[in-house]
Design an enzyme around this catalytic site. Structure first.
Site, PDB file in Angstrom:
ATOM      1  N   PRO A   1      55.506  57.862  42.532  1.00  0.00           N
ATOM      2  CA  PRO A   1      55.108  56.274  42.463  1.00  0.00           C
ATOM      3  C   PRO A   1      54.773  55.631  43.734  1.00  0.00           C
ATOM      4  O   PRO A   1      55.611  55.755  44.893  1.00  0.00           O
ATOM      5  CB  PRO A   1      56.144  55.968  41.506  1.00  0.00           C
ATOM      6  CG  PRO A   1      56.618  57.084  41.207  1.00  0.00           C
ATOM      7  CD  PRO A   1      56.656  58.072  41.946  1.00  0.00           C
ATOM      8  N   GLU A   2      53.361  54.579  43.633  1.00  0.00           N
ATOM      9  CA  GLU A   2      53.503  53.949  45.101  1.00  0.00           C
ATOM     10  C   GLU A   2      53.753  52.475  44.115  1.00  0.00           C
ATOM     11  O   GLU A   2      54.384  51.909  43.553  1.00  0.00           O
ATOM     12  CB  GLU A   2      51.788  53.650  44.913  1.00  0.00           C
ATOM     13  CG  GLU A   2      51.707  55.424  45.468  1.00  0.00           C
ATOM     14  CD  GLU A   2      49.545  55.473  46.016  1.00  0.00           C
ATOM     15  OE1 GLU A   2      49.326  54.439  46.049  1.00  0.00           O
ATOM     16  OE2 GLU A   2      49.363  56.550  45.993  1.00  0.00           O
TER      17      GLU A   2
ATOM     18  N   LYS B   1      59.530  51.537  48.681  1.00  0.00           N
ATOM     19  CA  LYS B   1      59.005  52.207  47.595  1.00  0.00           C
ATOM     20  C   LYS B   1      60.417  52.226  47.472  1.00  0.00           C
ATOM     21  O   LYS B   1      61.156  53.014  46.245  1.00  0.00           O
ATOM     22  CB  LYS B   1      58.709  53.380  47.761  1.00  0.00           C
ATOM     23  CG  LYS B   1      56.768  53.512  48.238  1.00  0.00           C
ATOM     24  CD  LYS B   1      55.859  55.489  48.198  1.00  0.00           C
ATOM     25  CE  LYS B   1      55.053  54.492  48.714  1.00  0.00           C
ATOM     26  NZ  LYS B   1      54.568  56.154  49.263  1.00  0.00           N
TER      27      LYS B   1
ATOM     28  N   ARG C   1      46.271  64.687  53.552  1.00  0.00           N
ATOM     29  CA  ARG C   1      46.109  63.912  52.345  1.00  0.00           C
ATOM     30  C   ARG C   1      44.208  63.979  51.424  1.00  0.00           C
ATOM     31  O   ARG C   1      43.521  63.522  52.579  1.00  0.00           O
ATOM     32  CB  ARG C   1      46.414  62.633  52.544  1.00  0.00           C
ATOM     33  CG  ARG C   1      47.750  63.099  52.718  1.00  0.00           C
ATOM     34  CD  ARG C   1      48.794  62.936  52.158  1.00  0.00           C
ATOM     35  NE  ARG C   1      48.877  62.268  50.612  1.00  0.00           N
ATOM     36  CZ  ARG C   1      50.051  61.774  50.689  1.00  0.00           C
ATOM     37  NH1 ARG C   1      50.550  60.813  51.288  1.00  0.00           N
ATOM     38  NH2 ARG C   1      49.966  60.983  49.280  1.00  0.00           N
TER      39      ARG C   1
END
Ligand SMILES: [Zn+2]
Length: 290
Positions: free
Chosen positions: A2-3, A54, A275
């Site tokens: 979750p960002e 976050k 990434r």
């Protein structure tokens, strides 16, 4: 993972339902790092629900439970009569499963009869209890930069923060929580596309105009994500369904080989800092503008 948009929309969704609830009991069907500390909050009234990067702060008058959902964590609220069910965090089938389920690690029961479930299939989520007045210290300890949704996240701020990172790419700099807390892989790719900046450019090479566009790109990406209820919330079905849903929502993320929505050039995927990174080779040039 979750960002920022997922966590922010989750906090906004749950806040009106959690504030003023009294924590009455808890169960830990499976281990949760730090979860046992919730015992110290029995009988306490929830006074606030906030996000920082976050992290989620569940506040009571004297203390705050700091929750990090990590890769796979999700929170689900169910009202006493069972009619209201609100879920957020990492999307997955357990969001709609009967609870508790095989991934449920913590159940907080409120005096009203409503419940809050923390599910995590991977056991990476964690909780830390801190005194309420030490929240500013926690932000300092984590060395978070200003929140990207706050008015302090300006072009001037970003220029200074990036100038100190001359040896990293702009993509890596955006993922650095001391620069842009809460920004993750999806937000970084989408923001750089909106700003027309190649993700492998050196972070110290961007000019004022580009940094201005980047700040706007970040704001627009976050706003769109929060409006949708979080970037990853499309990911509820199979891997194939998830990909298709993401391709409809995002401009470059998960769109390798598909046409750029602006110029038609196929979107490319490269790896930066470990990434997967998506960009349009025509709209986001490698060389700095003259
Ligand atoms: Zn393009």
């Amino acid at each position: 993972m979750p960002e920022l948009p997922e966590v922010e929309s989750l906090v906004r969704l749950l806040r009106p339902h959690l504030v003023n609830q009294i924590i009455a009991a808890y169960e830990m069907p499976k281990p949760l790092h730090g979860g046992y500390q919730i015992a110290d909050l029995m009988g306490q009234r929830i006074t606030g629900l906030e996000r920082c990067a976050k992290l989620i702060f569940l506040r009571t008058p004297g203390a705050a439970a700091v929750l990090h959902l990590m890769l796979n964590g999700q929170l689900i609220y169910i009202s006493a009569d069972g009619r209201t069910r609100l879920a957020g965090g990492h999307p997955g089938p357990d969001m709609i499963a009967e609870l508790p389920c095989s991934t449920t690690r913590l159940i907080i029961r409120f005096a009203s009869g409503s419940r809050l479930y923390l599910n995590d299939s991977r056991n990476f989520a964690h909780m830390e209890l801190i005194p309420a007045d030490s929240i500013p210290d926690l932000r300092k300890r984590k060395r978070y930069g200003p929140d990207p949704l706050s008015p302090d996240f300006t072009a001037d701020y970003l220029q200074i923060a990036l100038s100190r990172r001359s040896r990293t790419t702009i993509k890596e700099a955006l993922l650095d929580q001391t620069v842009a807390p809460g920004i993750g892989n999806i937000c970084a790719d989408e923001s750089l596309f909106l700003a027309g900046i190649h993700p492998a450019r050196s972070s110290a090479d961007l000019d004022d105009v580009e940094i201005g566009r980047l700040v706007k790109g970040i704001a627009d990406t976050l706003e769109a994500g929060i409006r949708r209820g979080g970037s990853a919330n499309e990911a509820r079905g199979s891997v194939k369904e998830t990909r298709r849903a993401q391709q409809q929502v995002f401009k470059v993320y998960a769109r390798k080989g598909l046409s750029c929505l602006r110029c038609g050039t196929p979107i490319e995927r490269i790896v930066i800092g470990g990434r997967g990174t998506h960009y349009c080779p025509k709209c986001q040039r490698r060389t700095a503008p003259n």
